[in-house]
Design a protein around this motif. Structure first.
Motif, short mmCIF file in Angstrom:
data_model
loop_
_atom_site.label_atom_id
_atom_site.label_comp_id
_atom_site.label_asym_id
_atom_site.label_seq_id
_atom_site.Cartn_x
_atom_site.Cartn_y
_atom_site.Cartn_z
N PHE A 194 -5.55 4.67 -12.70
CA PHE A 194 -6.14 3.42 -13.15
C PHE A 194 -6.90 3.69 -14.45
O PHE A 194 -7.70 4.62 -14.53
CB PHE A 194 -7.10 2.87 -12.10
CG PHE A 194 -6.44 2.52 -10.80
CD1 PHE A 194 -5.98 1.23 -10.56
CD2 PHE A 194 -6.28 3.47 -9.79
CE1 PHE A 194 -5.36 0.90 -9.36
CE2 PHE A 194 -5.68 3.15 -8.59
CZ PHE A 194 -5.21 1.86 -8.38
N ALA A 195 -6.65 2.85 -15.45
CA ALA A 195 -7.27 3.07 -16.75
C ALA A 195 -7.90 1.80 -17.27
O ALA A 195 -7.38 0.68 -17.08
CB ALA A 195 -6.24 3.58 -17.75
N LYS A 196 -9.04 1.96 -17.92
CA LYS A 196 -9.68 0.87 -18.64
C LYS A 196 -9.33 1.06 -20.11
O LYS A 196 -9.64 2.10 -20.70
CB LYS A 196 -11.20 0.93 -18.44
CG LYS A 196 -11.95 -0.18 -19.15
CD LYS A 196 -13.45 -0.08 -18.87
CE LYS A 196 -14.22 -1.20 -19.57
NZ LYS A 196 -15.68 -1.12 -19.30
N VAL A 197 -8.65 0.07 -20.68
CA VAL A 197 -8.15 0.19 -22.04
C VAL A 197 -9.30 -0.07 -23.00
O VAL A 197 -9.87 -1.17 -23.05
CB VAL A 197 -7.00 -0.80 -22.30
CG1 VAL A 197 -6.47 -0.62 -23.72
CG2 VAL A 197 -5.89 -0.58 -21.27
N ALA A 198 -9.64 0.93 -23.76
CA ALA A 198 -10.78 0.85 -24.68
C ALA A 198 -10.57 -0.24 -25.72
O ALA A 198 -9.50 -0.39 -26.30
CB ALA A 198 -10.98 2.20 -25.37
N GLY A 199 -11.60 -1.02 -25.94
CA GLY A 199 -11.58 -2.02 -27.00
C GLY A 199 -10.99 -3.36 -26.62
O GLY A 199 -11.23 -4.36 -27.30
N THR A 200 -10.20 -3.42 -25.56
CA THR A 200 -9.55 -4.69 -25.20
C THR A 200 -10.12 -5.29 -23.92
O THR A 200 -9.91 -6.48 -23.65
CB THR A 200 -8.04 -4.49 -25.01
OG1 THR A 200 -7.80 -3.64 -23.88
CG2 THR A 200 -7.41 -3.89 -26.26
N GLY A 201 -10.77 -4.47 -23.11
CA GLY A 201 -11.29 -4.98 -21.85
C GLY A 201 -10.21 -5.21 -20.82
O GLY A 201 -10.45 -5.84 -19.78
N THR A 202 -9.00 -4.69 -21.06
CA THR A 202 -7.91 -4.84 -20.10
C THR A 202 -7.74 -3.55 -19.31
O THR A 202 -8.36 -2.52 -19.60
CB THR A 202 -6.59 -5.18 -20.83
OG1 THR A 202 -6.29 -4.12 -21.76
CG2 THR A 202 -6.72 -6.50 -21.57
N TYR A 203 -6.86 -3.61 -18.31
CA TYR A 203 -6.68 -2.48 -17.40
C TYR A 203 -5.20 -2.20 -17.19
O TYR A 203 -4.35 -3.11 -17.26
CB TYR A 203 -7.34 -2.77 -16.06
CG TYR A 203 -8.80 -3.13 -16.16
CD1 TYR A 203 -9.78 -2.15 -16.21
CD2 TYR A 203 -9.20 -4.47 -16.24
CE1 TYR A 203 -11.13 -2.48 -16.32
CE2 TYR A 203 -10.54 -4.81 -16.36
CZ TYR A 203 -11.50 -3.81 -16.40
OH TYR A 203 -12.82 -4.15 -16.52
N SER A 204 -4.88 -0.93 -16.92
CA SER A 204 -3.49 -0.55 -16.65
C SER A 204 -3.42 0.40 -15.46
O SER A 204 -4.38 1.10 -15.14
CB SER A 204 -2.85 0.10 -17.88
OG SER A 204 -3.44 1.37 -18.14
N LEU A 205 -2.26 0.41 -14.81
CA LEU A 205 -1.99 1.31 -13.69
C LEU A 205 -0.69 2.06 -13.97
O LEU A 205 0.34 1.44 -14.26
CB LEU A 205 -1.85 0.54 -12.38
CG LEU A 205 -1.33 1.33 -11.18
CD1 LEU A 205 -2.29 2.46 -10.80
CD2 LEU A 205 -1.07 0.42 -9.99
N GLN A 206 -0.75 3.39 -13.89
CA GLN A 206 0.44 4.21 -14.03
C GLN A 206 0.73 4.87 -12.69
O GLN A 206 -0.14 5.54 -12.12
CB GLN A 206 0.27 5.27 -15.11
CG GLN A 206 1.51 6.14 -15.32
CD GLN A 206 1.32 7.16 -16.42
OE1 GLN A 206 0.20 7.46 -16.82
NE2 GLN A 206 2.42 7.72 -16.91
N VAL A 207 1.95 4.69 -12.19
CA VAL A 207 2.36 5.24 -10.91
C VAL A 207 3.39 6.34 -11.13
O VAL A 207 4.41 6.12 -11.82
CB VAL A 207 2.97 4.14 -9.99
CG1 VAL A 207 3.45 4.75 -8.68
CG2 VAL A 207 1.95 3.04 -9.73
N ALA A 208 3.13 7.51 -10.59
CA ALA A 208 4.08 8.63 -10.65
C ALA A 208 4.50 8.97 -9.23
O ALA A 208 3.66 9.09 -8.33
CB ALA A 208 3.44 9.84 -11.32
N THR A 209 5.81 9.14 -9.03
CA THR A 209 6.34 9.37 -7.67
C THR A 209 7.28 10.57 -7.66
O THR A 209 8.51 10.41 -7.57
CB THR A 209 7.08 8.12 -7.17
OG1 THR A 209 8.07 7.74 -8.15
CG2 THR A 209 6.13 6.95 -6.99
N PRO A 210 6.75 11.78 -7.73
CA PRO A 210 7.63 12.96 -7.81
C PRO A 210 8.51 13.15 -6.59
O PRO A 210 9.59 13.76 -6.70
CB PRO A 210 6.62 14.12 -7.96
CG PRO A 210 5.34 13.59 -7.42
CD PRO A 210 5.33 12.15 -7.77
N ASP A 211 8.07 12.67 -5.44
CA ASP A 211 8.87 12.80 -4.22
C ASP A 211 9.29 11.44 -3.66
O ASP A 211 9.57 11.31 -2.48
CB ASP A 211 8.08 13.58 -3.16
CG ASP A 211 7.76 14.99 -3.62
OD1 ASP A 211 8.70 15.71 -4.02
OD2 ASP A 211 6.57 15.37 -3.61
#
Length: 319
Positions: A194-211
């Motif tokens: 989970f990331a807070k995008v600097a300067g925009t006040g928006t948020y992002s989620l990155q999902v990694a699924t190695p298995d």
């Protein structure tokens, strides 16, 4: 032989007299007039001359009246997939959580005798404002970026219970420690950043699924590329990234549970955009209600694929 013929004739005569003495019964289903004069009344909470779309809570009081109606079902938003739910006594309060001012088309089906029905629609415009508690943002994203995994070391890292506000716990089933290691270890190795995008006040989620992604199949998941059929489990998936937002929890769960055995709710949910991300369990619904969150613990629930079910998940940060 004569005796047998007399006996047969006697039986036939009795049957004939019995049948001739019967009167024919007439059955009627009665009047199957469909419900009529159906009226959908809406009251946007906090609406006045200064606030024409309400007080920002997103709450709308709904009541339905009509003639010859025995029961009602309602779909609160025609802009999404049809989801008719029972409307007990024709009364409900709906909390709309899409931020800003939005117009929703409500559809009500009134049922009468013999399955007769009448459909009516009504549009309502309501505003939803929400300022997420800063402590929740900090705990989830570290105000920059933070990665979480399902915590296999604790009991109940996966659980199932009712989706309501009276019982906020996995009372139907809860996984034991390391429950899915042998059958679906990808459930524990998938990461959620989970990331807070600097300067925009928006948020992002990155999902990694190695298995692989832990999910169901076919129409029971939104994740692209998952097989059309098969058991619940981990399936090869390339992961994904999407925006997300904090919204008021649509469940209406109180901040302080009414029963000691229940978990509280922060009354805040994470709403994922698109179809290619998930948290822990690849559900169809994309609203994950935050029940408890600290810097080292995240406890969420999401509506399950079966009506009335909730899936519970416990996560921890990757250190």
């Amino acid at each position: 032989m004569k005796t047998n013929l007399k006996y047969i004739f006697g039986v036939f005569l009795v049957l004939l007299l019995t049948l001739s003495s019967c009167t024919q019964e007439t059955y009627s289903l009665g009047d199957l007039t469909a419900p009529s004069n159906i009226v959908v009344n809406t009251e946007v909470v906090g609406q006045d001359a200064t606030h024409p779309n309400g007080d920002g809570s997103g709450s709308v009081k709904i009541s339905v009246t009509g003639d010859n109606a025995l029961s009602y079902k309602i779909d609160y938003d025609a802009n999404t997939a049809v989801d008719l739910v029972n409307l007990p006594n024709g009364i409900a309060t709906k909390k709309y959580t899409t931020l800003g001012k939005n117009t929703y088309r409500i559809t009500v089906v009134a049922y009468g005798k013999g399955g007769s029905s009448t459909n009516v629609t009504k549009e309502v415009t309501v505003r939803s404002d929400f300022n997420v508690d800063a402590s929740i943002v900090t705990a989830l994203t570290n105000n920059a970026s933070k990665t979480w995994v399902v915590d296999k070391s604790v009991a109940g890292q996966l659980g199932v219970g009712p989706w309501n506000v009276d019982s906020i716990n996995p009372e139907w089933w809860a996984a034991g420690v390391n429950e899915k290691v042998a059958s679906a270890n990808g459930f524990y190795t998938a990461t959620f950043t989970f990331a807070k995008v600097a300067g925009t006040g928006t948020y992002s989620l990155q999902v990694a699924t190695p298995d692989g992604a832990f999910t169901k199949t076919g129409s029971l998941t939104t994740l692209p590329g998952i097989p059309a059929s098969g058991d619940e489990g981990c399936y090869p998936y390339g992961g994904g990234t999407s925006a997300f937002s904090f919204i008021p929890a649509s469940s209406g769960a109180p901040a302080v549970a009414s029963k000691p055995a229940n978990s509280p709710s922060t009354q805040t949910s994470v709403s994922l955009s698109g179809v290619n991300t998930f948290i822990g369990y690849g559900a169809v619904q994309k609203e994950y209600e935050i029940l408890v969150i600290t810097s080292t613990y995240l406890y969420v629930r999401v509506q399950g694929t079966e009506t009335g079910n909730a899936w519970y998940l416990k996560l921890k940060p990757v250190l």
